[in-house]
Design a protein around this motif. Sequence first.
Motif, mmCIF file in Angstrom:
data_model
loop_
_atom_site.group_PDB
_atom_site.id
_atom_site.type_symbol
_atom_site.label_atom_id
_atom_site.label_comp_id
_atom_site.label_asym_id
_atom_site.label_seq_id
_atom_site.Cartn_x
_atom_site.Cartn_y
_atom_site.Cartn_z
ATOM 1 N N ASN A 1 -4.695 -16.410 35.879
ATOM 2 C CA ASN A 1 -5.621 -15.350 36.294
ATOM 3 C C ASN A 1 -6.246 -15.665 37.651
ATOM 4 O O ASN A 1 -6.396 -14.774 38.490
ATOM 5 N N GLU A 2 -6.615 -16.920 37.863
ATOM 6 C CA GLU A 2 -7.189 -17.325 39.145
ATOM 7 C C GLU A 2 -6.163 -17.161 40.266
ATOM 8 O O GLU A 2 -6.483 -16.678 41.349
ATOM 9 N N TYR A 3 -4.915 -17.541 39.993
ATOM 10 C CA TYR A 3 -3.846 -17.417 40.982
ATOM 11 C C TYR A 3 -3.644 -15.948 41.364
ATOM 12 O O TYR A 3 -3.547 -15.603 42.544
ATOM 13 N N ILE A 4 -3.573 -15.080 40.359
ATOM 14 C CA ILE A 4 -3.363 -13.651 40.607
ATOM 15 C C ILE A 4 -4.540 -13.062 41.390
ATOM 16 O O ILE A 4 -4.345 -12.268 42.320
ATOM 17 N N LYS A 5 -5.747 -13.446 41.041
ATOM 18 C CA LYS A 5 -6.929 -12.958 41.748
ATOM 19 C C LYS A 5 -6.876 -13.370 43.220
ATOM 20 O O LYS A 5 -7.113 -12.540 44.111
ATOM 21 N N ASN A 6 -6.543 -14.623 43.487
ATOM 22 C CA ASN A 6 -6.431 -15.096 44.867
ATOM 23 C C ASN A 6 -5.312 -14.376 45.612
ATOM 24 O O ASN A 6 -5.473 -14.002 46.783
ATOM 25 N N PHE A 7 -4.180 -14.175 44.953
ATOM 26 C CA PHE A 7 -3.057 -13.471 45.572
ATOM 27 C C PHE A 7 -3.469 -12.055 45.973
ATOM 28 O O PHE A 7 -3.203 -11.609 47.094
ATOM 29 N N THR B 1 -6.093 -5.526 57.740
ATOM 30 C CA THR B 1 -5.939 -5.756 59.177
ATOM 31 C C THR B 1 -4.841 -4.898 59.803
ATOM 32 O O THR B 1 -4.697 -4.870 61.016
ATOM 33 N N ILE B 2 -4.075 -4.170 58.984
ATOM 34 C CA ILE B 2 -2.972 -3.354 59.491
ATOM 35 C C ILE B 2 -3.512 -2.059 60.063
ATOM 36 O O ILE B 2 -4.362 -1.395 59.477
ATOM 37 N N VAL B 3 -2.981 -1.697 61.235
ATOM 38 C CA VAL B 3 -3.364 -0.457 61.900
ATOM 39 C C VAL B 3 -2.098 0.365 62.104
ATOM 40 O O VAL B 3 -1.070 -0.146 62.545
ATOM 41 N N VAL B 4 -2.184 1.661 61.788
ATOM 42 C CA VAL B 4 -1.061 2.572 61.950
ATOM 43 C C VAL B 4 -1.281 3.360 63.238
ATOM 44 O O VAL B 4 -2.365 3.872 63.488
ATOM 45 N N ASN C 1 -6.509 -10.874 46.510
ATOM 46 C CA ASN C 1 -7.495 -10.908 47.593
ATOM 47 C C ASN C 1 -6.827 -11.174 48.936
ATOM 48 O O ASN C 1 -7.188 -10.557 49.946
ATOM 49 N N ASN C 2 -5.854 -12.094 48.963
ATOM 50 C CA ASN C 2 -5.140 -12.382 50.206
ATOM 51 C C ASN C 2 -4.334 -11.174 50.671
ATOM 52 O O ASN C 2 -4.316 -10.857 51.867
ATOM 53 N N LEU C 3 -3.686 -10.490 49.737
ATOM 54 C CA LEU C 3 -2.914 -9.301 50.090
ATOM 55 C C LEU C 3 -3.831 -8.208 50.632
ATOM 56 O O LEU C 3 -3.523 -7.569 51.644
ATOM 57 N N LYS C 4 -4.972 -8.007 49.989
ATOM 58 C CA LYS C 4 -5.923 -6.986 50.444
ATOM 59 C C LYS C 4 -6.423 -7.312 51.843
ATOM 60 O O LYS C 4 -6.507 -6.435 52.704
#
Length: 74
Positions: A34-40, A50-53, A42-45
């Motif tokens: 669960n901690e791993y998935i939460k960190n993943f 930071t992506i701009v279209v 958050n990192n993806l978000k």
Amino acid sequence: MEQSKINRINELSKKSKSVGLTPAEKEEQQILRNEYIKNFRNNLKSTLDTIVVVDEQGKKKPLKEKQIIPTDKN
């Protein structure tokens, strides 16, 4: 997430496939996963934030969160 925790996730996974886990180890495995998935997530978000279209006119727009609209499927 710390490398030691990732290593522990891998150890528990290998052990569960070979000899099985005790109830305490199963609980530890679930907490670590669960901690791993939460960190993943958050990192993806953070990455997606930071992506701009750039549109056809050259205007820059940040990505926005997609709103999920529930549908009635029976």
